[in-house]
Design an enzyme around this catalytic site. Sequence first.
Site, PDB file in Angstrom:
ATOM      1  CB  SER A 104      79.559  22.080  43.810  1.00 25.81           C
ATOM      2  OG  SER A 104      79.074  20.811  43.439  1.00 25.81           O
ATOM      3  CG  HIS A 207      81.216  17.009  45.591  1.00 23.77           C
ATOM      4  ND1 HIS A 207      81.783  17.243  44.359  1.00 23.77           N
ATOM      5  CD2 HIS A 207      80.195  17.906  45.719  1.00 23.77           C
ATOM      6  CE1 HIS A 207      81.149  18.244  43.773  1.00 23.77           C
ATOM      7  NE2 HIS A 207      80.174  18.654  44.568  1.00 23.77           N
TER       8      HIS A 207
END
Length: 414
Positions: A104, A207
């Site tokens: 991430s 996300h």
Amino acid sequence: MLIITAPGQGAQTPGFLAPWLELPGVTERLGAASELAGCDLIRYGTTASAEEIKDTAVAQPLLVAAAIVAAGALSGTGAIPGDAGPADAGPADAMPADAAAGHSVGELAAGVIAGVLTADDALRLTGVRGRAMAAAAAIEPTGMMAVLGGDQDEVLAAIAGHGLTPANINAAGQIVAAGTMTSLEAFAAAPPAGARLRPLQVAGAFHTQHMAPAAAALRDAATGVSVADPAITLLSNADGAAVTTGKEWLERVVAQVAAPVRWDLCMRTMADLGVTALIELPPAGTLTGLARRALPGVAQLAVKTPDQLDAARELIAEHLVSASLAERDGQGAGHLPEWRLIVAPTSGTFRSGAAEGTLGTVLARGGERAVMTPWPAEIIEWLVEDGDPIGEGQPLARVQPLEVRRDGPRRVEG
């Protein structure tokens, strides 16, 4: 083969940066990073509470700054890619590693480690990313829920059936569902067979499509940022593929804000590459924990404090492929050959012996795709054979560029 990894949001713990401030120059570096990121990283990394550092706008720059500081300390000089040179200089050579990957927001730290962008640009972008994701999360009540165990196909079907997104597929039996709180509550009321659900203490559905405004903000901020092609293998969260250009890497990092993280595919690529050692930068522990199951036999080190830097350097000396190549070529252990990894442009069947200027072709349903290098290169090692079935992003060969600039990789405007 050695890979350096950087963790993502959720890995932070209160006070984890305190021991790193004892190293020379770290306080000054973090002070400058605070200005770039727009928050007091020294306070948040030393005395702030768990609740304070859970804030997305704080956690993300804190994690990236910590990884960059530790990477500089690991180099033995305190220097990291992009530190030296004139103010308008682009990214410099990579850290002593064969590959890099970040989970991430950790992808921005991995980009610095691989020499794709400067530390300053990474921190600026991280500050924008964190604030924009926090703002997007405030638009409507959303959240994330860990799904542990269960049959993966059944879990994914249940997630989709409730209108949720598998925002993180971290490893076998570790998937994170994300979406509106209403959908998460319905999902929790009818969990997949054999699965345990655990709500995550996060601000929103990261996300997923809910982060589209944040992706747009990051895209605007990335306009005009100078990037270079990776100096080492750099894996992407999108599909685990090794990214070969800085421009593509930056585009993927921007899009990743609103797209699922496939760390399971990153680890699969690590296995395909033949990774033998993995170092996780602070606040370490999450990624080495995932690798313990997915990468059996791979040496792992979670660097939590400066006391572990010597052990990390020993691991680098033992497993770094670049150093072994340098010694074999009589160039001295201090020289890192600038080899590159060529990956498949699509899935299909690999055929070697193609026309001049190409390494081969991939026979796919949609036709043939040439496998090329963007510069003249010599093949060091084939990783596939003629006729092998291959997947998109699969490593095909290691090559040595015939002409490599001594002042770092070619700059690409992104």
